[in-house]
Write a protein that holds these residues in place. Structure first.
Motif, PDB file in Angstrom:
ATOM      1  N   ASN A  78       0.755  -1.120   0.019  1.00 30.59           N
ATOM      2  CA  ASN A  78      -0.066   0.205   0.035  1.00 30.59           C
ATOM      3  C   ASN A  78       1.054   1.243  -0.148  1.00 30.59           C
ATOM      4  OD1 ASN A  78       0.858  -0.737   2.767  1.00 30.59           O
ATOM      5  ND2 ASN A  78      -0.881   0.469   3.686  1.00 30.59           N
ATOM      6  N   ASN A 102      -2.693   4.384  -1.783  1.00 25.20           N
ATOM      7  CA  ASN A 102      -3.571   3.300  -2.624  1.00 25.20           C
ATOM      8  C   ASN A 102      -3.380   1.920  -2.044  1.00 25.20           C
ATOM      9  OD1 ASN A 102      -3.566   5.487  -4.100  1.00 25.20           O
ATOM     10  ND2 ASN A 102      -3.527   4.276  -6.134  1.00 25.20           N
ATOM     11  N   CYS A 103      -4.445   0.982  -2.123  1.00 18.26           N
ATOM     12  CA  CYS A 103      -4.463  -0.337  -1.373  1.00 18.26           C
ATOM     13  C   CYS A 103      -3.206  -1.037  -2.121  1.00 18.26           C
ATOM     14  CB  CYS A 103      -5.429  -1.033  -1.542  1.00 18.26           C
ATOM     15  SG  CYS A 103      -6.717  -0.367  -0.553  1.00 18.26           S
ATOM     16  N   GLU A 105      -3.154  -4.364  -3.042  1.00 19.74           N
ATOM     17  CA  GLU A 105      -3.912  -5.270  -4.117  1.00 19.74           C
ATOM     18  C   GLU A 105      -4.197  -4.439  -5.566  1.00 19.74           C
ATOM     19  OE1 GLU A 105      -4.918  -4.452  -0.920  1.00 19.74           O
ATOM     20  OE2 GLU A 105      -6.509  -5.739  -0.269  1.00 19.74           O
ATOM     21  N   GLN A 106      -4.795  -3.152  -5.357  1.00 19.23           N
ATOM     22  CA  GLN A 106      -4.772  -2.258  -6.412  1.00 19.23           C
ATOM     23  C   GLN A 106      -3.474  -2.064  -7.061  1.00 19.23           C
ATOM     24  OE1 GLN A 106      -6.379   1.296  -5.098  1.00 19.23           O
ATOM     25  NE2 GLN A 106      -8.315   0.496  -4.337  1.00 19.23           N
ATOM     26  N   PRO A 130      -9.044  -8.076   1.467  1.00 22.56           N
ATOM     27  CA  PRO A 130      -9.339  -7.010   0.953  1.00 22.56           C
ATOM     28  C   PRO A 130     -10.474  -6.119   1.114  1.00 22.56           C
ATOM     29  CG  PRO A 130      -8.975  -9.027  -0.373  1.00 22.56           C
ATOM     30  CD  PRO A 130      -9.083  -9.209   0.755  1.00 22.56           C
ATOM     31  N   CYS A 134     -10.895  -3.193  -3.750  1.00 20.97           N
ATOM     32  CA  CYS A 134      -9.956  -4.381  -3.928  1.00 20.97           C
ATOM     33  C   CYS A 134     -10.621  -5.269  -4.422  1.00 20.97           C
ATOM     34  CB  CYS A 134      -8.980  -4.382  -3.072  1.00 20.97           C
ATOM     35  SG  CYS A 134      -7.880  -2.834  -2.830  1.00 20.97           S
ATOM     36  N   LEU A 137     -12.542  -5.310  -7.527  1.00 20.42           N
ATOM     37  CA  LEU A 137     -11.539  -4.895  -8.736  1.00 20.42           C
ATOM     38  C   LEU A 137     -11.233  -6.483  -8.825  1.00 20.42           C
ATOM     39  CD1 LEU A 137      -9.834  -3.417 -10.924  1.00 20.42           C
ATOM     40  CD2 LEU A 137      -8.165  -3.172  -9.051  1.00 20.42           C
ATOM     41  N   ALA A 138     -10.908  -7.409  -8.066  1.00 20.28           N
ATOM     42  CA  ALA A 138     -10.623  -8.887  -8.131  1.00 20.28           C
ATOM     43  C   ALA A 138     -11.844  -9.414  -8.760  1.00 20.28           C
ATOM     44  CB  ALA A 138     -10.445  -9.338  -6.772  1.00 20.28           C
TER      45      ALA A 138
END
Length: 187
Positions: A78, A102-103, A105-106, A130, A134, A137-138
């Motif tokens: 992150n 930002n995360c 994962e992103q 998440p 996120c 998005l996944a």
């Protein structure tokens, strides 16, 4: 019956089109592989800021995206997006950190897309469950699975209520999208 029914969960020996097929062999120790990738995600999160590690003072999250062949295709913590000045103190004030950082994962998924990596059947390994964005998005990228360490929420005791709520929604999104969320015992 169409061949696409294969994806609907037919056992390999009962599918009408599968007369001469064999089940794909499983890796000998999936748990060891999951642990390896989660340790890699932890390493990414704890890396020095200068090496891409998280600048967040208390919540350091790492994510690793692994393709269907078991190869790392992206890793991130992150952090601030490229080009943004992380040295500005006002960006670390309570209430605004999450708008600037930002995360993980992103960042990992964006890196994979920038590389034009094949993400079909990819697994996301992340040190914290998440959030809603996120997870969405996944789901949109149709990842195969998301893995986190058992008790990951307990490790982040200072997580604000808004993030706990977001994670709860994220878990619902993953479940509805059919993406298994697997908690791995790191023991």
């Amino acid at each position: 019956m169409m061949l696409t029914d294969w994806k609907a969960g037919w056992p390999h020996n009962q599918h009408p089109m599968a007369k001469n097929t064999k089940p794909r062999p499983r890796r000998k120790d999936d748990l060891a592989l999951h642990r390896q990738w989660l340790k890699r995600a932890e390493t990414v999160a704890r890396a020095p800021i200068s090496a891409g590690g998280s600048p967040h003072p208390t919540v350091k999250v790492g994510a690793v995206l692994v393709n269907a062949k078991g190869k790392e295709i992206a890793a991130a913590s992150n952090r601030f997006a490229y080009g943004l000045d992380r040295r500005r103190p006002e960006r670390y004030k309570n209430g605004s950190k999450s708008l600037w950082i930002n995360c993980a994962e992103q960042m990992a998924m964006a890196e994979a897309l920038r590389k034009r990596a094949d993400i079909k059947g990819a697994t996301l390994y992340v040190t914290l469950d998440p959030c809603a964005v996120c997870a969405g998005l996944a789901a949109e990228l149709r990842l195969k699975m998301v893995c986190v360490p058992v008790g990951s929420l307990r490790r982040y005791a200072k997580l604000k209520a808004k993030w706990k709520d977001s994670i709860e929604i994220g878990l619902i999104k993953l479940a509805e999208a059919g993406i298994p969320m697997t908690a791995i015992d790191m023991g």
